[in-house]
Design an enzyme around this catalytic site. Sequence first.
Site, mmCIF file in Angstrom:
data_model
loop_
_atom_site.group_PDB
_atom_site.id
_atom_site.type_symbol
_atom_site.label_atom_id
_atom_site.label_comp_id
_atom_site.label_asym_id
_atom_site.label_seq_id
_atom_site.Cartn_x
_atom_site.Cartn_y
_atom_site.Cartn_z
ATOM 1 N N CYS A 2 0.857 -1.180 0.000
ATOM 2 C CA CYS A 2 0.000 0.000 0.000
ATOM 3 C C CYS A 2 0.895 1.232 0.000
ATOM 4 C CB CYS A 2 -0.859 0.028 1.254
ATOM 5 S SG CYS A 2 -1.809 -1.485 1.488
ATOM 6 N N ARG A 27 1.318 1.722 -6.026
ATOM 7 C CA ARG A 27 1.537 0.762 -4.942
ATOM 8 C C ARG A 27 0.278 -0.020 -4.574
ATOM 9 N NH1 ARG A 27 6.348 2.029 -2.172
ATOM 10 N NH2 ARG A 27 5.627 0.972 -0.307
ATOM 11 N N ASN A 98 1.029 0.299 6.005
ATOM 12 C CA ASN A 98 1.493 -0.481 4.857
ATOM 13 C C ASN A 98 2.202 -1.704 5.411
ATOM 14 O OD1 ASN A 98 2.572 -1.426 2.402
ATOM 15 N ND2 ASN A 98 4.402 -0.148 2.668
ATOM 16 N N GLU A 486 -0.390 -9.919 -17.676
ATOM 17 C CA GLU A 486 -0.686 -8.969 -16.597
ATOM 18 C C GLU A 486 -1.420 -7.727 -17.065
ATOM 19 O OE1 GLU A 486 2.625 -7.603 -14.251
ATOM 20 O OE2 GLU A 486 3.925 -7.401 -15.974
HETATM 21 O O1 M6R Z 1 10.263 -4.978 -7.423
HETATM 22 P P1 M6R Z 1 10.622 -6.343 -7.901
HETATM 23 O O2 M6R Z 1 11.492 -6.311 -9.127
HETATM 24 O O3 M6R Z 1 11.217 -7.217 -6.842
HETATM 25 O O4 M6R Z 1 9.242 -7.014 -8.354
HETATM 26 C C1 M6R Z 1 9.190 -8.342 -8.755
HETATM 27 C C2 M6R Z 1 7.879 -8.662 -9.425
HETATM 28 O O5 M6R Z 1 6.816 -8.445 -8.552
HETATM 29 C C3 M6R Z 1 7.667 -7.819 -10.697
HETATM 30 O O6 M6R Z 1 8.704 -7.992 -11.605
HETATM 31 C C4 M6R Z 1 6.326 -8.190 -11.376
HETATM 32 O O7 M6R Z 1 6.390 -9.483 -11.879
HETATM 33 C C5 M6R Z 1 5.990 -7.174 -12.471
HETATM 34 N N1 M6R Z 1 4.626 -6.775 -12.368
HETATM 35 C C6 M6R Z 1 6.201 -7.707 -13.842
HETATM 36 O O8 M6R Z 1 5.891 -6.797 -14.835
#
Ligand code: M6R
Length: 607
Positions: A2, A27, A98, A486
Amino acid sequence: MCGIVGAVGKAEVSPLLLEGLNRLAYRGYDSAGIATITQNGIDRRRAEGKLQNLVAKMANDPLPGTIGIGHTRWATHGGPTENNAHPHASDKVAVVHNGIIENYQELRDELSKHQVRFESETDTEVIVQLITHYINHGMTPIEASRKTLARLHGAFSLGIIFAGDENLICAARRGTPLAIGHGKDAMYIASDALALAPLTNQICYLSDGDFALLTAHKIEIYDDSGARVERPVRTSSLSADMIGKGEYRHFMLKEIHEQPEVLGDTINALMHPASGEVYLPEMTIDFAKINRLTITACGTAYYAGMVAKYWFEQIAKLPVELDIASEWRYRDVPVETSNAMLVISQSGETLDTLEALRLAKKNGYPSFAIINVPESTMAREADATVFTKAGPEIGVASTKAFTTQLATLAALTLHAAKLRGTITADNLRALTAHLREIPALMAEALRLEKEIKLIATDIHTARDVLYLGRGTMFPMAMEGALKLKEISYIHAEGYAAGEMKHGPIALIDEDVPVILLAPPDALLDKTLANMQEVAARGGKVLLISDSKGCTRGKRNAAWAIEMPACDPFIAPLLYALPIQLLAYHIAVLKGTDVDQPRNLAKAVTVE
Ligand code: M6R
């Protein structure tokens, strides 16, 4: 995850809080809310769904006050309803939160025995009720907040305000980030300094365990032992317009188009200014001494790690153990003393990746991180960090963060290969030069957008899409499928092209488009043979290759995208662009919310 924001000063805070929430909407966007304190006590407005709903509500029913807190929610405990929206409040206290309170049920049961009634299904409300309970038993708001904090388990950050005090925000950080902004006649809190960019560039970050008291002119910070501490105030380089969409319709499109520039910045930062060689002065891992590298990450960052596995093993002859962070954490992997841990994360806050990093450190692995957000928890906790220079990435679908991760991993591979003596000087020079070609090649590839948009009109009605590739194009196929899923909600899968005949080929018919990533590398013939297998079964293929590959494969393809020619080493960076643009234009045609797709959040700080 959040987003929380808070302000205490002399001006009306509602407009500032709404603006801050707008910057934090990446977020979470299940609901939003604001609470302020006036002489009449706590007042709040909350709305289910996107921030616009709250803005509309407040246009009809404004919220006065010079102190307030705001929240944008990604639902964990309790559905995305107005009732579960933050700030949660009693007649004495309002809280934005959060993170997750792990022992909330236990505390809720305890409070219920004292006839406390709960209005929501959230874990957050126990914080409100516990503070209220302690105030009702004679404690001051600050004492009650401290005592409550001592009873909470989990990773979280908090903003708390109190009825009867128009000059106090309590803030706390335990695991999830919290920035403090020092303004003129005002103090602010926010989950991300981006939210504060129009208000101040004087930022400090709370450390884990800190508890802070903010008034309009002062901040007092206490560490987890209760000792008064100072946290350095730095001038943030984030400017207010850094997070505008500029001329673009969506952040995602803007971020796709920023890639030539941010790749240039990232690559330049990894090269010695005089010699032009890969240069990683901060790297504390001696690649010559390790026998294995473990790479863990989540989502797109994991696919970047998967590409890097090919590079490290082929070029640096360094065996790589690769795993999704949420799996690696619980796999009880035998500890090897000559191993090192590499984590990759845009946000530096993804909980699974963070916990994998912590576990690796506990097991005695030297650790390093590739991170985009400088003040993030992982950046602080890893032994060494290499920062990507993607700048703020707002679109939930990762684009420029991914390619800057790839560039950093490519440079790290060359660095490791040099130290391990697995690369000749000529080859090192050649691969470094290829890496430097990336920004210009990307600019060229972006000119294919019109063609890609046209192809998207043919594909956007599909229910399922397959992505295929071999070698480093296999993880790119997985990434292409993730991007499409996504933001367009079309079911897609990425497969190793050679694996298709072992099952997925049964899916092939004219309604399942197949995206074939086939740069002319050593495996081109085999990849094109896989394309024939698809075409022979009536499947429609979109071939993505350069002129050489397209000339050879075009006749079996329904569509082709002719990419600029490049060395196979850097092909993953370049081929990221057509798959990002294809997903983007398909999503636009489908009318989905590209920057804030349903059910997702930019950084996932829960398990
Ligand atoms: O902030 P991070 O790179 O650790 O996040 C990892 C995944 O949550 C992130 O890459 C997610 O898969 C994206 N929405 C992909 O586009």
